[in-house]
Design a protein around this motif. Structure first.
Motif, PDB file in Angstrom:
ATOM      1  N   ASN A 261       0.905  -1.698  -0.007  1.00  0.00           N
ATOM      2  CA  ASN A 261      -0.255  -0.266  -0.305  1.00  0.00           C
ATOM      3  C   ASN A 261       0.775   1.231  -0.096  1.00  0.00           C
ATOM      4  N   GLU A 262       1.995   1.322   0.526  1.00  0.00           N
ATOM      5  CA  GLU A 262       3.056   2.448   0.917  1.00  0.00           C
ATOM      6  C   GLU A 262       4.249   2.924  -0.595  1.00  0.00           C
ATOM      7  N   LEU A 263       4.083   1.804  -1.417  1.00  0.00           N
ATOM      8  CA  LEU A 263       5.167   1.734  -2.446  1.00  0.00           C
ATOM      9  C   LEU A 263       3.732   2.396  -3.977  1.00  0.00           C
ATOM     10  N   PHE A 264       2.201   1.368  -3.083  1.00  0.00           N
ATOM     11  CA  PHE A 264       1.414   2.542  -3.748  1.00  0.00           C
ATOM     12  C   PHE A 264       1.012   3.755  -4.164  1.00  0.00           C
ATOM     13  N   ALA A 265       0.802   4.016  -2.327  1.00  0.00           N
ATOM     14  CA  ALA A 265       0.613   5.208  -2.099  1.00  0.00           C
ATOM     15  C   ALA A 265       1.795   6.333  -2.640  1.00  0.00           C
ATOM     16  N   ASN A 266       2.771   6.088  -3.059  1.00  0.00           N
ATOM     17  CA  ASN A 266       3.877   6.921  -3.579  1.00  0.00           C
ATOM     18  C   ASN A 266       4.341   6.528  -4.699  1.00  0.00           C
ATOM     19  N   GLY A 267       3.569   6.099  -5.904  1.00  0.00           N
ATOM     20  CA  GLY A 267       3.215   6.074  -7.231  1.00  0.00           C
ATOM     21  C   GLY A 267       4.962   5.142  -7.109  1.00  0.00           C
ATOM     22  N   GLU A 268       5.077   3.713  -6.776  1.00  0.00           N
ATOM     23  CA  GLU A 268       5.993   3.539  -7.172  1.00  0.00           C
ATOM     24  C   GLU A 268       5.866   2.129  -7.782  1.00  0.00           C
ATOM     25  N   VAL A 269       4.115   1.837  -8.019  1.00  0.00           N
ATOM     26  CA  VAL A 269       3.722   1.099  -8.154  1.00  0.00           C
ATOM     27  C   VAL A 269       2.224   0.666  -8.802  1.00  0.00           C
ATOM     28  N   ALA A 270       2.057   0.494  -9.936  1.00  0.00           N
ATOM     29  CA  ALA A 270       0.197   0.951 -10.221  1.00  0.00           C
ATOM     30  C   ALA A 270      -0.626   0.935  -9.459  1.00  0.00           C
ATOM     31  N   PHE A 271      -0.614  -0.988  -9.147  1.00  0.00           N
ATOM     32  CA  PHE A 271      -1.588  -1.065  -8.497  1.00  0.00           C
ATOM     33  C   PHE A 271      -1.236  -1.606  -7.643  1.00  0.00           C
ATOM     34  N   THR A 272      -2.410  -1.555  -6.723  1.00  0.00           N
ATOM     35  CA  THR A 272      -3.019  -2.392  -5.126  1.00  0.00           C
ATOM     36  C   THR A 272      -4.151  -3.240  -4.598  1.00  0.00           C
ATOM     37  N   PHE A 273      -3.886  -4.771  -4.602  1.00  0.00           N
ATOM     38  CA  PHE A 273      -5.088  -4.572  -4.345  1.00  0.00           C
ATOM     39  C   PHE A 273      -5.937  -4.979  -2.822  1.00  0.00           C
ATOM     40  N   ASN A 274      -7.217  -5.403  -2.333  1.00  0.00           N
ATOM     41  CA  ASN A 274      -6.912  -5.926  -1.079  1.00  0.00           C
ATOM     42  C   ASN A 274      -8.975  -6.630  -1.458  1.00  0.00           C
ATOM     43  N   TYR A 275      -8.394  -7.997  -0.029  1.00  0.00           N
ATOM     44  CA  TYR A 275      -9.586  -8.507  -0.544  1.00  0.00           C
ATOM     45  C   TYR A 275     -11.129  -7.599   0.430  1.00  0.00           C
ATOM     46  N   ASP A 276     -10.870  -6.169   0.735  1.00  0.00           N
ATOM     47  CA  ASP A 276     -11.986  -5.895   1.363  1.00  0.00           C
ATOM     48  C   ASP A 276     -11.551  -4.202   0.418  1.00  0.00           C
ATOM     49  N   PRO A 277     -12.845  -4.160  -0.400  1.00  0.00           N
ATOM     50  CA  PRO A 277     -12.279  -2.942  -1.008  1.00  0.00           C
ATOM     51  C   PRO A 277     -12.723  -1.737  -0.481  1.00  0.00           C
ATOM     52  N   SER A 278     -13.566  -1.848   0.647  1.00  0.00           N
ATOM     53  CA  SER A 278     -14.440  -0.417   1.431  1.00  0.00           C
ATOM     54  C   SER A 278     -12.905   0.182   1.946  1.00  0.00           C
ATOM     55  N   GLY A 287      -6.142   9.783   3.670  1.00  0.00           N
ATOM     56  CA  GLY A 287      -5.249  11.059   3.081  1.00  0.00           C
ATOM     57  C   GLY A 287      -3.883   9.604   2.843  1.00  0.00           C
ATOM     58  N   ILE A 288      -4.341   8.417   2.588  1.00  0.00           N
ATOM     59  CA  ILE A 288      -3.202   7.583   2.036  1.00  0.00           C
ATOM     60  C   ILE A 288      -2.979   7.542   0.673  1.00  0.00           C
ATOM     61  N   PHE A 289      -3.762   7.487   0.483  1.00  0.00           N
ATOM     62  CA  PHE A 289      -4.473   6.960  -0.775  1.00  0.00           C
ATOM     63  C   PHE A 289      -4.683   8.187  -1.706  1.00  0.00           C
ATOM     64  N   PRO A 290      -4.065   8.321  -2.738  1.00  0.00           N
ATOM     65  CA  PRO A 290      -4.348   9.211  -3.194  1.00  0.00           C
ATOM     66  C   PRO A 290      -5.313  10.207  -4.252  1.00  0.00           C
ATOM     67  N   PRO A 291      -6.240  10.736  -3.837  1.00  0.00           N
ATOM     68  CA  PRO A 291      -7.947  11.382  -3.997  1.00  0.00           C
ATOM     69  C   PRO A 291      -8.279  10.594  -5.150  1.00  0.00           C
ATOM     70  N   ASP A 292      -7.616  10.979  -6.501  1.00  0.00           N
ATOM     71  CA  ASP A 292      -7.949  10.119  -8.345  1.00  0.00           C
ATOM     72  C   ASP A 292      -8.305   8.420  -8.176  1.00  0.00           C
TER      73      ASP A 292
END
Lengths: 403, 267
Positions: A261-278, A287-292
């Motif tokens: 999630n941190e790699l995704f938040a910092n734009g290092e990787v393009a995807f993250t995924f989660n078993y719970d999309p909420s 404020g952890i993930f980008p607003p878009d």
């Protein structure tokens, strides 16, 4: 004197507990509610989200106290496995009543551990009035990662695996596993997944496994070694092929979802995924993930599962824990936690069995822009594999990929 | 003059060294959206602080509990360490080095081994999930520090001062209050602060003996740190670290004020 007293108590306690358990299993609901009044429930649950903590400690606790006179004590833990070990240690020390844990938020491997060690209080779920709202015919509810629930736990939320991307930098993500694998090779260094046995990373590998098998049909049911060998060989070929195109050329993998999630938040990787999309919505609000951030499922389907609450065999206050479980199953509470500003968790009850007003309220729930709609995901749902498959795939990944 | 400047610089460097790790934590605690490559958060928010200070999070209650457990542990550990330190520092008896090694053992043994062994024992005794059980467990890693400090202090302490007071007619209690305690006070204080900080920083022992019911701050902090909530982790970490730092600062001030130990007379 003290020693004699202790022996008397030790001998007397299990007998007393037995009769109480019998009342809970065969008594009427009113008797249980009466017995529960004035009690305290020690509910051990993952405590890493302030929003979920707030919902439980504020909203649920207030209702439980006002309606039933029961005090709710939420105990946040970093991982449910800590609680499983706690109950296991109590059992090994011969503490069969008066245990520290009244309720656990649990599923998957932890539930399997509790069943295998005989740590769960079972057979009571039919007593809960709101149990009629649960569709036990649905195999995804009646089985927790392939382990039959058997009245040992009560469903709380349903979740389905989703992928997230930042629409500001990647407007059109790949929509199927085949497209995703092509995308990974075309965009070196922009994808990774947490190394199994991380819960989420392991689920990603199962998606690849099901893709390699050409669908889940042949993988349902008990573990089949010859089938496994055939599909696993294809899976490791795919994963080894993409490895050089992963983040840091696949020389290393994140070990936890939080790291990815941190790699995704910092734009290092393009995807993250989660078993719970909420969780995507909660992360954007925090404020952890980008607003878009936007999320999506795969057209060839994503895995779904259910999470539950469970009462340990030696819980001090089983009656109060049951009243809490019943409250959590009620249409009002299932609706409350489904609100995106509260949590956004999908219900574990069958909405069609609730009143017209509740159904309308569910239909009118606003959607968080970052969270893919549960109905959209549900159109392409994959059933979870049984626990033996999971173990085999995780062990295979360690041997073939994570060397 | 030159020495003063050097000593001031050294103090400043020490203070910076202690405070540096706190700076990102402080920024995180008020950050809303702080992603690479931004040098500073895009937005500031007090949401993490308002959650940390609200009754829902339990952080404030947990701070009081952590302080209580650490204070009680520190007092008991120092009281037990006083006679032990006196005996080890003053007396030469057979097996003294064995006793010293045993006293040191809890500080050297891996915490997980101690925690796992203790949990089974405490469960059978019914001490898990209680504050006193946790205090008892914390005493194990805390005791070596005041004991070792007092051993060193008593090794330099000259009992002739006590004899002198007794010759002049002082009763045992007067000797203790007016001669012995003032002489070893800096050691007592250092030992007590070390025991306090050891208890303050316990995670594994509190988790296994407290059974989740004794929720000290390190437990709450770990829950947020492992779920990637840097804002909440920052706020809770500040609440956790500042009292400990204040305590250390107090100790350093007191230390520089107190007179040096009376030197052992040559015989």
């Amino acid at each position: 004197m003290l020693r004699i007293l202790a022996v008397v108590l030790l001998v007397a306690a299990p007998a007393e507990a037995q009769t109480t358990d019998d009342t809970l299993l065969s008594g009427t609901w009113d008797q249980i509610v009466a017995e529960a009044e004035g009690g305290t429930v020690n509910w051990f649950m993952w405590g890493g989200s302030d929003q979920i903590n707030r919902y439980v400690s504020d909203h649920v606790a207030k209702r439980l106290l006002a309606d039933y006179g029961i005090t709710l004590n939420r105990i946040g833990v970093a991982d449910a496995v800590e609680v499983v070990n706690m109950v296991l240690a109590e059992k090994e020390a011969g503490i069969d009543t008066g245990g520290a844990v009244d309720l656990i938020w649990i599923n998957g491997e932890n539930f399997r551990s509790m069943r295998q060690a005989d740590l769960a209080f079972c057979g009571y779920t039919g007593v809960l009035p709101n149990n009629v709202l649960v569709n036990w015919e649905n195999p995804a509810i009646a089985n927790d990662f392939g382990v039959p629930v058997d009245g040992c736990e009560v469903p709380w939320n349903t979740v389905q695996f989703g992928f997230a991307h930042d629409s500001a930098t990647l407007p059109e993500p790949p929509r199927s596993m085949a497209e995703l694998l092509v995308w990974i090779k075309a965009n070196p260094g922009r994808f990774t997944y947490p190394a199994p046995p991380d819960f989420t990373g392991s689920a990603f590998v199962r998606h690849v496994f099901i893709h390699a098998a050409g669908g889940p049909e042949n993988l349902l049911g008990p573990f089949d070694q010859s089938k496994y060998d055939e599909v696993a060989a294809k899976t490791w070929t795919i994963l080894n092929e993409i490895e050089p195109f992963l983040w840091r050329e696949g020389r290393t993998y994140p070990t936890t979802l939080v790291q990815m999630n941190e790699l995704f938040a910092n734009g290092e990787v393009a995807f993250t995924f989660n078993y719970d999309p909420s969780q995507f919505g909660l992360a954007v609000d925090a404020g952890i993930f980008p607003p878009d951030t936007r999320s999506f499922g795969l057209s060839d389907g994503t895995l779904g599962n259910t999470n539950y609450t469970l009462i340990p065999f030696n819980a001090t206050n089983k009656a109060a824990a049951m009243v809490l479980q019943n409250l959590l199953l009620s249409p009002e509470e299932q609706l409350e936690k489904a609100k995106p500003e509260v949590w956004g968790a999908a219900p574990a009850i069958d909405i069609l069995r609730t009143s017209a007003e509740v159904q309308a309220a569910f239909a009118a729930l606003p959607k968080h822009p970052s969270v893919v709609a549960a109905s959209e995901l549900a159109a392409f749902a994959l059933p979870e594999l049984q626990a033996d498959w999971l173990t085999a795939i995780e062990a295979g990944w360690r041997a073939e990929i994570g060397r | 003059m030159k020495r003063d400047v050097l000593s001031a610089l050294a103090r400043l460097a020490l203070a910076l060294f202690l405070l540096m790790p706190l700076i990102p934590l402080a920024i995180w605690s008020v950050a809303h959206g702080w992603r690479f490559p931004a040098l500073l958060p895009s937005e500031l928010s007090l949401a993490a602080w308002s959650y940390a200070l609200s009754p829902v999070s339990g952080v404030v209650g947990s701070l009081g509990l952590t302080f209580f457990i650490a204070a009680v542990t520190s007092v008991i550990a120092t009281a037990l360490a006083y006679p032990a330190g006196r005996a080890l520092g003053r007396l030469r008896f057979p097996g003294r080095s064995v006793v010293l090694v045993l006293v040191l053992a809890p500080a050297v043994l891996p915490a997980i081994a101690v925690a796992l062994g203790l949990q089974g024992l405490f469960l059978r005794m019914g001490w898990t999930g209680t504050i006193w059980g946790v205090v008892l467990a914390h005493l194990i890693p805390a005791l070596p520090y005041p004991t070792l400090v007092l051993t060193a202090v008593f090794a330099r302490f000259d009992p002739h001062h006590e004899d002198q007071a007794r010759c002049l007619g002082a009763r045992p209690l007067q000797v203790l209050l007016h001669v012995t305690l003032p002489a070893v006070l800096p050691g007592l204080r250092t030992g007590a602060v070390l025991a306090f900080l050891i208890s303050w920083s316990q995670y594994l022992l509190t988790l296994s003996i407290g059974g989740g019911k004794v929720q000290t701050l390190p437990l709450l902090l770990f829950t947020f740190a492992t779920s990637g909530r840097n804002d909440l982790t920052g706020a809770v970490a500040m609440i956790y670290v500042l009292p400990a730092l204040a305590f250390m600062a107090l100790l350093l001030r007191q230390r520089s004020k107190t007179a040096p130990l009376p030197n052992r007379t040559d015989r």
